[in-house]
Write a protein that holds these residues in place. Structure first.
Motif, PDB file in Angstrom:
ATOM      1  N   ASN A   1      26.386  39.284  12.853  1.00 29.42           N
ATOM      2  CA  ASN A   1      25.309  40.189  13.245  1.00 29.42           C
ATOM      3  C   ASN A   1      25.651  41.637  12.906  1.00 29.42           C
ATOM      4  OD1 ASN A   1      23.803  38.073  14.254  1.00 29.42           O
ATOM      5  ND2 ASN A   1      24.468  38.344  16.362  1.00 29.42           N
TER       6      ASN A   1
ATOM      7  N   ARG B   1      32.845  30.740  18.222  1.00 30.95           N
ATOM      8  CA  ARG B   1      31.464  30.805  17.748  1.00 30.95           C
ATOM      9  C   ARG B   1      30.846  32.164  18.031  1.00 30.95           C
ATOM     10  NH1 ARG B   1      26.578  30.132  19.929  1.00 30.95           N
ATOM     11  NH2 ARG B   1      27.396  29.484  21.956  1.00 30.95           N
ATOM     12  N   GLN B   2      31.073  32.688  19.239  1.00 33.84           N
ATOM     13  CA  GLN B   2      30.451  33.955  19.600  1.00 33.84           C
ATOM     14  C   GLN B   2      31.077  35.134  18.876  1.00 33.84           C
ATOM     15  OE1 GLN B   2      30.539  33.992  23.922  1.00 33.84           O
ATOM     16  NE2 GLN B   2      28.602  32.895  24.049  1.00 33.84           N
TER      17      GLN B   2
ATOM     18  N   ALA C   1      29.637  35.048  15.496  1.00 31.72           N
ATOM     19  CA  ALA C   1      28.246  35.513  15.548  1.00 31.72           C
ATOM     20  C   ALA C   1      28.194  37.039  15.623  1.00 31.72           C
ATOM     21  CB  ALA C   1      27.537  34.895  16.747  1.00 31.72           C
TER      22      ALA C   1
END
Length: 221
Positions: free
Chosen positions: A180, A172-173, A176
């Motif tokens: 971003n 998930r990170q 992300a």
């Protein structure tokens, strides 16, 4: 009703921009001509950055093997990180948050003397720019080498990045971060373009409520 000539000029400009935007959107639609092996697609679907709604997205057919996919993903990640730093720098410098003291004592140049927009880059003395390039080269080649394609340099922030304990958080990170970074690349490109076209920094445009590149008054369009 009679409208002045400049009204038609601005109207045509806006219609042209709208047409270009529509064409750009069409260019990002999934292509039916992309042909890849089932094995390659299965690999890519499990890769970081392959997310809904587009999933595996390669309309121009650049990705021909697994090694190229990994390298391109590393390049995208690195450029995204640079763009995020660039946007953070834009917000900081546009708000006139600078170091105290002198950037160049010999030139009697303070940090606060540097313009807050993109033009400020050209106000830094050549020796200062050389120092920046040398530091970037050190980071790129030795500290966080670009040859490490997974981009994981062991930076952890306690339980925020406890990937060993929570493997799902890692996926998930990392997704992300890529998203971003993608947004930041578009943002810094737009920020520089707007400043060149309008002559206003991001902060000046926001303060004036003026985000139109047409120079026909305040507002978006």
């Amino acid at each position: 009703a009679h409208f002045p000539c400049h009204y038609y000029y601005y109207l045509k400009m806006k219609l042209a921009i709208a047409t270009l935007l529509a064409g750009s959107a069409a260019a990002f639609a999934p292509s039916a001509n992309v042909q890849s092996s089932t094995a390659l697609n299965a690999y890519e679907e499990s890769e970081i950055g392959t997310m809904a709604p587009l999933g595996y997205f390669d309309p121009l057919g650049y990705i021909t093997d697994e090694d190229k996919l990994i390298r391109y993903r590393a390049v995208e990640r690195k450029h995204g990180r640079i763009a995020m730093m660039a946007m953070a720098g834009t917000f900081v410098h546009n708000n006139h948050w600078t170091f105290d003291g002198y950037l160049s004592p010999s030139a009697d140049l303070k940090f606060s003397d540097i313009s807050t927009g993109i033009g400020g880059l050209f106000e830094v003395p050549p020796a200062g720019l050389l120092q920046i390039l040398l530091f970037c080269g050190f980071v790129e080649l030795a500290w966080w080498p670009a040859t490490q394609l997974d981009g994981d340099y062991g930076v952890r922030l306690g339980t925020l990045n406890d990937w060993e304990a929570q493997p799902a958080k890692e996926l998930r990170q990392k997704n992300a971060e890529l998203n971003n970074g993608r947004a930041a690349m578009m943002a810094i490109a737009g920020t520089i373009t707007h400043e060149v076209v309008t002559g206003q920094t991001f902060a000046e445009q926001a303060a004036a409520g003026h985000f139109s590149p047409f120079g026909d008054g305040q507002g978006f369009f």
